[in-house]
Design a protein around this motif. Structure first.
Motif, PDB file in Angstrom:
ATOM      1  N   ASN A  81      -0.015   5.472   3.693  1.00  0.00           N
ATOM      2  CA  ASN A  81      -0.925   6.502   4.183  1.00  0.00           C
ATOM      3  C   ASN A  81      -0.203   7.822   4.404  1.00  0.00           C
ATOM      4  N   VAL A  82       1.029   7.775   4.848  1.00  0.00           N
ATOM      5  CA  VAL A  82       1.798   9.016   5.022  1.00  0.00           C
ATOM      6  C   VAL A  82       1.989   9.704   3.673  1.00  0.00           C
ATOM      7  N   GLN A  83       2.311   8.924   2.639  1.00  0.00           N
ATOM      8  CA  GLN A  83       2.508   9.488   1.313  1.00  0.00           C
ATOM      9  C   GLN A  83       1.233  10.116   0.764  1.00  0.00           C
ATOM     10  N   GLN A  89      -4.356  13.612  -0.574  1.00  0.00           N
ATOM     11  CA  GLN A  89      -5.361  12.700  -1.104  1.00  0.00           C
ATOM     12  C   GLN A  89      -6.107  11.931  -0.021  1.00  0.00           C
ATOM     13  N   GLY A  90      -5.860  12.219   1.237  1.00  0.00           N
ATOM     14  CA  GLY A  90      -6.525  11.512   2.315  1.00  0.00           C
ATOM     15  C   GLY A  90      -5.867  10.171   2.594  1.00  0.00           C
ATOM     16  N   THR A  91      -6.463   9.431   3.500  1.00  0.00           N
ATOM     17  CA  THR A  91      -5.897   8.137   3.887  1.00  0.00           C
ATOM     18  C   THR A  91      -6.374   7.030   2.932  1.00  0.00           C
ATOM     19  N   GLU A  92      -5.631   5.929   2.938  1.00  0.00           N
ATOM     20  CA  GLU A  92      -5.952   4.743   2.141  1.00  0.00           C
ATOM     21  C   GLU A  92      -6.232   3.572   3.079  1.00  0.00           C
ATOM     22  N   LEU A  93      -7.256   3.730   3.922  1.00  0.00           N
ATOM     23  CA  LEU A  93      -7.544   2.693   4.916  1.00  0.00           C
ATOM     24  C   LEU A  93      -8.013   1.393   4.251  1.00  0.00           C
TER      25      LEU A  93
END
Length: 448
Positions: A81-83, A89-93
């Motif tokens: 998520n930091v990357q 590109q927003g979060t990858e929850l």
């Protein structure tokens, strides 16, 4: 001393057993990783394969190592998520949650589980793959439909556990939990089929009739026949097929209720239900292949009520309890003839409730399975005749004549099935005590 505390435990692992666990974990990880790779996510095929393998190794080594693997997977999700945030590109929850689920499934594989992790990973992959369809379905829900779904959940999860167990009352005729299970079951069938109708119901008159019949056959017949009453004579052939399919759906629903609530009851009434459904479907197929080339392809929309509401729940509950009590009392006082009369009257109010009441009485031992099954068939007969009365209001001779003949054929098929059941009843009776004992033993055994 420090070297001894950091030493890994030594264990002799069975080669084939650990190999099967690792292969299963790798396959499950690649399954969900393939979906993520197809969507061009940062964590894809290889990442999820490694995560599931690590989970399997941690589960094989022990609980401490399994917790370490979960912690490492959580750190990997944070790093992902930091990357993505740095890249704008927003979060990858969703991907992060999938990584944690994959790690837990891998741990289960390492501990020797097979079906549980496989089922979890298939469900997780389906949730990821059906993102657009699920999002479209949720956005299409109205507030009233959402409230209906929540109400159904409250009735099933909150109220049911609070009801007393066993029969209550001076004559022990009412079992609150059994009655409530029936209410939930009928409402649940209606809710599921309402969803199917909402997704597919406007694609054709025939399909609308079948799915509408699963929810409420009488209301579906009223809606379909009202189109003919408005002068749409071109809709007579598709409306004829739609009403027959609604009748077929009603018969199939009633047979399913017997199968779920008292499977042994369906044994004696299987022939009537099967023959009625087969006859109705054959008439539909015959009409379909004899249709005119220029037959109107207009679609008759069916405006069904909400899938589930409190008045509907109270109606089902009241009708079920009434039929359950009256059916039990009349059977005691007047024998099987009294119960058959109650079944016929109950079919006018709600064939589903009448069938459920017959199944409940048979499950409690108040009725023989054969009598309960025959009562369910009579309730279905009554519902068919009651549906035909709505068609008479259209004053369409073409539709009335075709449906009267079709309903007569269905009724004759049902009567032939009843006669066949009566003929084989002595043979079936030899097996009924053993089947009833097995059913009672299954109902009394604790649920795991």
């Amino acid at each position: 001393m420090l070297e001894q505390s950091l030493a890994l435990p030594n264990a002799e692992w069975p080669y084939f057993q650990i190999l099967i666990r690792l292969v299963l974990s790798l396959a499950l990880g690649l399954l969900i990783g393939l979906e993520r790779e197809r969507r061009k996510k940062e964590a894809g095929l290889r990442t999820f394969g490694f995560i599931c393998l690590l989970g399997a190794l941690g589960g094989s080594l022990g609980p401490a190592f399994a917790l370490v693997i979960l912690l490492l997977t959580g750190m990997l999700a944070v790093f992902l998520n930091v990357q993505t945030l740095r890249a704008g590109q927003g979060t990858e929850l969703t991907t992060s949650a999938a990584m944690l689920v994959t790690a837990v499934a891998g741990i289960l594989c390492g501990q020797g589980h097979t079906i549980s992790p496989a089922a979890v990973m298939v469900i997780a992959t389906a949730l990821l793959a059906w993102k657009e369809r699920l999002a479209g379905f949720s956005m299409g829900l109205t507030e009233s439909e959402l409230r209906s779904a929540l109400l159904l959940a409250i009735l099933a999860i909150v109220i049911y556990p609070a009801l007393p167990v066993g029969a209550v009352g001076p004559w022990h005729l009412v079992e609150p939990r059994a009655a409530w299970v029936t209410v939930i079951l009928i409402a649940g069938i209606g809710f599921v089929n309402y969803v199917l109708w909402k997704v597919y119901g406007t694609r054709g008159t025939e399909l609308s009739g079948f799915l509408g019949g699963l929810v409420n056959s009488n209301f579906t017949v009223i809606e379909l026949s009202s189109r003919i009453g408005q002068g749409a004579e071109a809709l007579v052939p598709p409306t004829y097929r739609s009403i027959l399919l609604a009748t077929t759906a009603m018969i199939a629903r009633n047979a399913s209720l017997l199968l779920i609530l008292a499977p042994i009851t369906l044994l004696g009434s299987f022939a009537p239900f099967a023959l009625m459904m087969a006859t109705s479907l054959l008439l539909v197929v015959w009409s379909y292949y004899r249709r005119a080339p220029a037959e109107a392809a207009a679609v008759a929309e069916i405006n069904l009520d909400l899938p589930f509401s409190l008045p509907q729940a109270l109606k089902y509950g009241a009708v079920f309890l009434l039929l359950h009590i009256v059916g039990g009392v009349t059977q005691r006082q007047f024998g099987d003839v009294g119960f058959y009369f109650v079944s016929v009257v109950g079919g006018l109010m709600s064939s589903a409730s009448a069938v459920a009441a017959a199944a409940a009485l048979a499950a409690q031992g108040s009725l023989s399975p054969t009598v309960a099954g025959t009562g369910a068939v009579l309730a279905s007969f009554t519902s068919i005749v009651f549906s035909l009365s709505f068609v008479l209001r259209t004053r369409s001779r073409g539709l009335i004549g075709r449906l009267a003949g079709a309903m007569a054929c269905i009724a004759l098929a049902g009567l032939a099935g009843v006669a066949a059941s009566q003929a084989v009843q002595p043979w079936v009776a030899q097996w009924l005590p053993d089947l009833a004992e097995l059913q009672a033993h299954g109902a009394a055994s604790p649920k795991r």
